[in-house]
Design an enzyme around this catalytic site. Structure first.
Site, short mmCIF file in Angstrom:
data_model
loop_
_atom_site.label_atom_id
_atom_site.label_comp_id
_atom_site.label_asym_id
_atom_site.label_seq_id
_atom_site.Cartn_x
_atom_site.Cartn_y
_atom_site.Cartn_z
CG HIS A 155 5.09 -9.31 5.45
ND1 HIS A 155 4.99 -9.18 6.52
CD2 HIS A 155 6.03 -8.13 5.03
CE1 HIS A 155 5.36 -8.17 7.27
NE2 HIS A 155 5.95 -7.36 6.41
CG ASN A 192 11.47 -5.50 7.54
OD1 ASN A 192 12.57 -5.50 7.21
ND2 ASN A 192 10.58 -4.82 6.90
CB ILE A 207 -0.98 -0.14 1.09
CG1 ILE A 207 -2.37 0.74 1.01
CG2 ILE A 207 -0.37 0.51 2.58
CD1 ILE A 207 -3.25 0.39 1.96
P1 5GP Z 1 6.96 -4.69 7.62
O1 5GP Z 1 7.40 -3.39 8.36
O2 5GP Z 1 6.08 -5.59 8.59
O3 5GP Z 1 7.98 -5.68 7.00
O4 5GP Z 1 6.01 -4.21 6.47
C1 5GP Z 1 4.62 -4.33 6.33
C2 5GP Z 1 4.18 -3.72 5.06
O5 5GP Z 1 2.87 -3.93 4.81
C3 5GP Z 1 4.55 -2.10 4.85
O6 5GP Z 1 5.42 -1.83 3.59
C4 5GP Z 1 3.17 -1.68 4.68
O7 5GP Z 1 3.22 -0.51 3.74
C5 5GP Z 1 2.47 -2.81 4.12
N1 5GP Z 1 1.12 -2.91 4.44
C6 5GP Z 1 0.44 -2.27 5.80
N2 5GP Z 1 -0.71 -2.60 5.68
C7 5GP Z 1 -1.23 -2.86 4.45
C8 5GP Z 1 -2.62 -3.01 3.76
O8 5GP Z 1 -3.55 -2.93 4.52
N3 5GP Z 1 -2.48 -3.28 2.53
C9 5GP Z 1 -1.33 -3.52 1.77
N4 5GP Z 1 -1.25 -3.76 0.49
N5 5GP Z 1 -0.08 -3.15 2.33
C10 5GP Z 1 0.02 -3.05 3.58
#
Ligand code: 5GP
Ligand code: ZN
Length: 116
Positions: free
Chosen positions: A99, A86, A31
């Protein structure tokens, strides 16, 4: 997991811009993209993070890794890409559902993190 945003995306309870789906795995655009190509690859199974992986996830993770370059190329990363997982507080993880970030585009990405 009731309150997990990526479980909700996997169950189609909230929308996402999906690029791939099979019975085990889902890929969708981040997103807040950090580069021209930035998508996330998740298992449909809820696992908090890479720190919670064990032998029972062997085939699932193998499948995710094999899929990674195929999807990256399909998204236009013909000359390389970066894969980031991460993990935990120190790793900067914000969403606690495992992820892979797959990030790329045409420009070379910034360098790796260095100790300051
Ligand atoms: P993290 O910091 O956990 O590795 O990354 C989480 C990622 O998920 C971030 O890059 C953030 O932009 C993405 N993200 C969080 N909420 C959503 C969502 O509701 N939809 C999508 N498509 N991405 C999300
Ligand atoms: Zn989840």
């Amino acid at each position: 997991m009731d309150n997990c945003i990526f479980c909700k995306i996997a169950k189609r309870e909230i929308p996402a811009n999906k690029i791939y789906e099979d019975e085990d795995i889902l890929a969708f655009h981040d997103i807040h993209p950090a580069a021209p190509v930035h998508f996330l690859l998740i298992p449909k199974l809820h696992v908090d993070s890479l720190a919670d992986i064990d032998g029972s996830h062997h085939d699932l993770l193998g499948k995710m890794l094999v899929l990674t370059p195929k999807l990256a190329k399909e998204q236009g990363c013909s000359e390389g890409f970066r894969t980031i997982i991460n993990t935990g507080r120190v790793g900067g993880q914000e969403v606690f559902h495992l992820h892979f970030h797959i990030i790329g585009g045409h420009q070379r990405l910034p360098g790796m993190i260095h100790q300051g």
